[in-house]
Design an enzyme around this catalytic site. Sequence first.
Site, PDB file in Angstrom:
ATOM      1  CE  LYS A  25      40.650  36.098  38.711  1.00  0.00           C
ATOM      2  NZ  LYS A  25      40.176  37.474  39.028  1.00  0.00           N
ATOM      3  NE  ARG A 125      35.110  41.914  45.304  1.00  0.00           N
ATOM      4  CZ  ARG A 125      35.829  41.259  44.390  1.00  0.00           C
ATOM      5  NH1 ARG A 125      35.283  40.296  43.655  1.00  0.00           N
ATOM      6  NH2 ARG A 125      37.102  41.552  44.212  1.00  0.00           N
ATOM      7  CG  ASP A 311      43.821  38.008  45.480  1.00  0.00           C
ATOM      8  OD1 ASP A 311      42.984  38.503  46.262  1.00  0.00           O
ATOM      9  OD2 ASP A 311      43.950  38.388  44.303  1.00  0.00           O
ATOM     10  CE  LYS A 338      40.982  41.098  47.804  1.00  0.00           C
ATOM     11  NZ  LYS A 338      41.467  41.968  46.698  1.00  0.00           N
TER      12      LYS A 338
END
Length: 441
Positions: A25, A125, A311, A338
Amino acid sequence: MVPLNQAFLISPSAPYGEFSIPPSKSHSLRAILFASLSKGTSIINNSLSSPDTDTMLSACKKFGARITRVGETLHIQGNPPPYSQYSSHHFHMGNSGIALRFLTALSSLSPSPILITGAHTLKRRPIEPLLSSLEQLGSEIRQKKSSSIPFVIRGPISSGHVTISGQDSQYASALAITAAVAPHPLSFSIENLKERPWFDLTLDWLHSLNISFSREQDSLFFPGAQSIKSFSYSVPGDYSSAAFLAALGLLSSSSNPTVLYNLPSKDPQGDKQLFSLLKSLGADIVIEKDHIEIRPSSFSGGVIDMDPFIDALPILAVLCCFAKNPSHLYNALGARDKESNRIEAIAHELRKMGGSVHPTQDGLYIEPSRLHGAVVHSHNDHRIAMALAVAGVHASSGQTLLCNTQCVNKSFPHFVIAAQTLHANIRHHQADFSLRSSLCR
């Protein structure tokens, strides 16, 4: 229409097998953006198809790029700045943090006002540190509400120097990309840079595109008036997605290995370091030139600095439930901002499954635990969802109903197919919809 509370039903199983990891991604989004900023037509092979890449493609078209898809290949005729004409002055960023940060910064090169909006989930965010830096460089920001979307930004920015927060590496990446194509010199210093490998990934792209800049520690200078030439690029596999399949194999009761392909060992993706970490903790992992082999094995817990692969916090939390001794994951404060508050979300859901998982301000303390099936929720976060799916596969007893799984499409649209290919018992839930709605509240 896809139901809003789509679910997975997961049963304990013993995964193994082979699978080719889907496209990255992070690389896909950068490739699309840089191609759209280039002079000429770029060819991108094997780009990820997901809501985030769709958002980036749509926004780049509004910036004037001409984009066509032929099979698995994107042909992108770029439209470099300065920008003066658009098909729309309204840019909807979906639920993509990268699109929000990167395209907001690029919008500061425009003399025309641009309205930035997005999905309601994108409001969590943070964007204020980037907006503040752009204002210092001369951008006008209007209609700010709670330091989030929606807002209107109008440039163009001028030459200058700013200091940007490094709490989220995307702020610095956004400035670097904008400085690379700005008409005037720009420089910036990063304060307390976190997620350093992901900022380095952006700089690696700029090097590959022959963009000149100088760097002294965390201060960068771009001379201005540079251009990006068109290029051809094949997107490699996603190490972040691979982590979930690797965990399926590592925790398996099968005696057979799991082999994951399309993972170039020299690729600079940050989450690649997770595999080296697990290997150092005793996991039986062999890293080859273009693939990784994982054998079921035991491993130790430990005190783990999460910054290089923040992540991976949700899946590492699951793995640490199966470690031989307690683990302390720290330096992951950014995980609270996140798609969900990942520190609280993964702790809350794993506790439902019997996990001994305790949040700290910047991470988690995890004691080895026997997990059991339960009704759990994704918190509309793709990485929470896939981590909980792995937990359900390796629960000691009982089925797991994982609710609100449509978010998995953000980075791994074919996750269930991949898991099933590895003999994991994960399937889309086919029970009565009204019953499912009741359970998944």
